[in-house]
Design a protein around this motif. Structure first.
Motif, short mmCIF file in Angstrom:
data_model
loop_
_atom_site.label_atom_id
_atom_site.label_comp_id
_atom_site.label_asym_id
_atom_site.label_seq_id
_atom_site.Cartn_x
_atom_site.Cartn_y
_atom_site.Cartn_z
N ALA A 109 49.87 13.60 31.96
CA ALA A 109 51.11 13.50 31.18
C ALA A 109 51.09 12.27 30.29
CB ALA A 109 52.31 13.46 32.12
N ALA A 110 50.59 11.14 30.82
CA ALA A 110 50.53 9.91 30.03
C ALA A 110 49.56 10.06 28.87
CB ALA A 110 50.12 8.74 30.92
N ALA A 111 48.41 10.69 29.11
CA ALA A 111 47.43 10.88 28.03
C ALA A 111 47.98 11.78 26.94
CB ALA A 111 46.14 11.47 28.61
N ALA A 112 48.69 12.85 27.34
CA ALA A 112 49.29 13.74 26.34
C ALA A 112 50.37 13.02 25.56
CB ALA A 112 49.86 14.97 27.04
N LEU A 113 51.21 12.24 26.25
CA LEU A 113 52.24 11.47 25.57
C LEU A 113 51.63 10.44 24.63
CD1 LEU A 113 55.18 10.56 25.16
CD2 LEU A 113 54.95 9.15 27.22
N ALA A 114 50.51 9.85 25.05
CA ALA A 114 49.86 8.82 24.22
C ALA A 114 49.34 9.40 22.91
CB ALA A 114 48.72 8.17 25.00
N THR A 115 48.84 10.64 22.93
CA THR A 115 48.38 11.23 21.68
C THR A 115 49.54 11.42 20.71
OG1 THR A 115 48.62 13.49 22.53
CG2 THR A 115 46.49 12.42 22.84
N TYR A 116 50.70 11.79 21.25
CA TYR A 116 51.88 11.94 20.39
C TYR A 116 52.35 10.58 19.89
CZ TYR A 116 56.80 12.45 19.20
OH TYR A 116 58.01 12.37 18.57
N ALA A 117 52.44 9.59 20.78
CA ALA A 117 52.92 8.26 20.40
C ALA A 117 52.01 7.63 19.34
CB ALA A 117 53.00 7.36 21.63
N THR A 118 50.71 7.85 19.48
CA THR A 118 49.78 7.33 18.48
C THR A 118 50.06 7.96 17.12
OG1 THR A 118 48.07 7.01 20.16
CG2 THR A 118 47.34 7.07 17.88
N GLY A 119 50.34 9.25 17.11
CA GLY A 119 50.66 9.93 15.86
C GLY A 119 51.94 9.39 15.23
N VAL A 120 52.95 9.12 16.06
CA VAL A 120 54.21 8.58 15.54
C VAL A 120 53.97 7.23 14.88
CG1 VAL A 120 56.47 7.67 16.20
CG2 VAL A 120 55.66 9.83 17.17
N ALA A 156 52.69 17.56 30.47
CA ALA A 156 51.41 17.41 29.78
C ALA A 156 51.06 18.68 29.01
CB ALA A 156 50.31 17.09 30.79
N VAL A 157 51.25 19.84 29.65
CA VAL A 157 50.91 21.11 29.00
C VAL A 157 51.77 21.33 27.76
CG1 VAL A 157 50.97 23.62 29.27
CG2 VAL A 157 50.03 22.19 31.09
N ALA A 158 53.07 21.07 27.87
CA ALA A 158 53.96 21.27 26.72
C ALA A 158 53.58 20.37 25.55
CB ALA A 158 55.40 21.00 27.15
N ALA A 159 53.31 19.09 25.86
CA ALA A 159 52.93 18.15 24.78
C ALA A 159 51.60 18.54 24.15
CB ALA A 159 52.86 16.74 25.34
N LEU A 160 50.67 19.00 24.96
CA LEU A 160 49.35 19.38 24.43
C LEU A 160 49.43 20.64 23.59
CD1 LEU A 160 47.10 18.57 27.51
CD2 LEU A 160 47.11 17.40 25.30
N LEU A 161 50.23 21.62 24.01
CA LEU A 161 50.35 22.85 23.23
C LEU A 161 50.89 22.56 21.83
CD1 LEU A 161 51.73 25.38 25.87
CD2 LEU A 161 49.45 25.36 24.82
N VAL A 162 51.90 21.70 21.76
CA VAL A 162 52.46 21.34 20.46
C VAL A 162 51.41 20.67 19.58
CG1 VAL A 162 54.13 19.86 19.29
CG2 VAL A 162 54.83 21.17 21.31
N GLN A 163 50.66 19.73 20.18
CA GLN A 163 49.70 18.98 19.37
C GLN A 163 48.45 19.78 19.04
OE1 GLN A 163 49.98 14.47 20.50
NE2 GLN A 163 50.43 15.68 22.34
N TRP A 164 48.05 20.69 19.91
CA TRP A 164 46.96 21.59 19.56
C TRP A 164 47.38 22.49 18.40
CZ3 TRP A 164 42.04 21.45 19.99
CH2 TRP A 164 41.42 20.86 21.08
N GLY A 165 48.65 22.92 18.40
CA GLY A 165 49.14 23.71 17.28
C GLY A 165 49.07 22.94 15.97
N VAL A 166 49.43 21.68 16.02
CA VAL A 166 49.36 20.82 14.83
C VAL A 166 47.92 20.70 14.35
CG1 VAL A 166 49.65 18.45 14.00
CG2 VAL A 166 51.45 19.53 15.36
#
Length: 219
Positions: free
Chosen positions: A132-143, A200-210
């Motif tokens: 979950a932290a790794a998935a959140l970190a990919t989003y936070a880095t993008g922000v 983690a799955v929800a955050a990854l699905l969104v970012q894989w879509g991006v």
């Protein structure tokens, strides 16, 4: 690599490669990355000391010398706090690789030192928190890199997904394998692990879509 000679005859040594402390995989702020690394190293050392099978000497648990009981109590608190610290670090500084290591490294270190590295509730919970932290970190880095809250492609997104996605898969497999064999006392922990894995799955699905939309658009 040999030294090079300057026009005035002086020699210059080739530049050395420093540890990348400002990188999308470990964190975007050097100071915050150092704090994250320090937390991981310090926690791992304390866990390793507390998990050592002391049979005698200054840390003999029967004599209480060295305060090993107090140290073990502190380690339990740190291990529990690492689940939250990992998520906080991910939101604060990005860095999926380091965010993943924060909850998992202490548990692995303790199991390795104690000679009891097995798939159990503590490890599964740490794995789910790390995913979950790794998935959140990919989003936070993008922000932080794009300046926008809406997920968008950015340099380093693919690398972050390469770290976070296998972590999520392994965590979910561990959760599925452990769930049928634990007792009622561990059910609350497994529920928490399930929530973290779903996050983690929800955050990854969104970012894989991006990432996929960006890859198709670039063709």
């Amino acid at each position: 690599m040999s030294r090079s000679e300057l026009p005035d005859g002086r020699s210059s040594a080739p530049p050395t490669t420093a540890l990348p402390l400002e990188h999308p995989l470990v964190g975007l702020s050097r100071r915050r990355t150092l704090l994250g690394i320090g937390y991981v190293v310090g926690t791992v050392v304390l866990v390793a000391i507390s998990a050592w099978p002391y049979e005698g000497g200054i840390f003999n648990p029967h004599t209480g010398v060295g305060g090993i009981d107090a140290l073990r109590a502190l380690v339990i608190v740190l291990a529990a706090a690492s689940l939250t610290v990992a998520l906080a670090y991910a939101a604060w500084n990005g860095g999926p690789a380091l965010a993943l290591a924060i909850p998992i490294a202490p548990v692995l270190a303790g199991g390795a030192v104690a000679g009891r590295l097995v798939l159990e509730v503590d490890l599964v919970l740490a794995m789910c928190a790390g995913a979950a932290a790794a998935a959140l970190a990919t989003y936070a880095t993008g922000v932080r890199r794009t300046g926008r809250w809406r997920p968008r492609p950015y340099p380093g997104l693919a690398d972050g997904l390469t770290i976070a996605t296998p972590a999520a898969v392994v965590a979910i497999v561990g959760l599925v394998r452990v769930s049928p064999v634990v007792g009622p006392h561990a059910r609350d922990a497994l529920v928490g692990a399930g929530v973290l894995a779903a996050t983690a799955v929800a955050a990854l699905l969104v970012q894989w879509g991006v990432w996929l939309r960006s890859a198709v658009a670039d063709r």
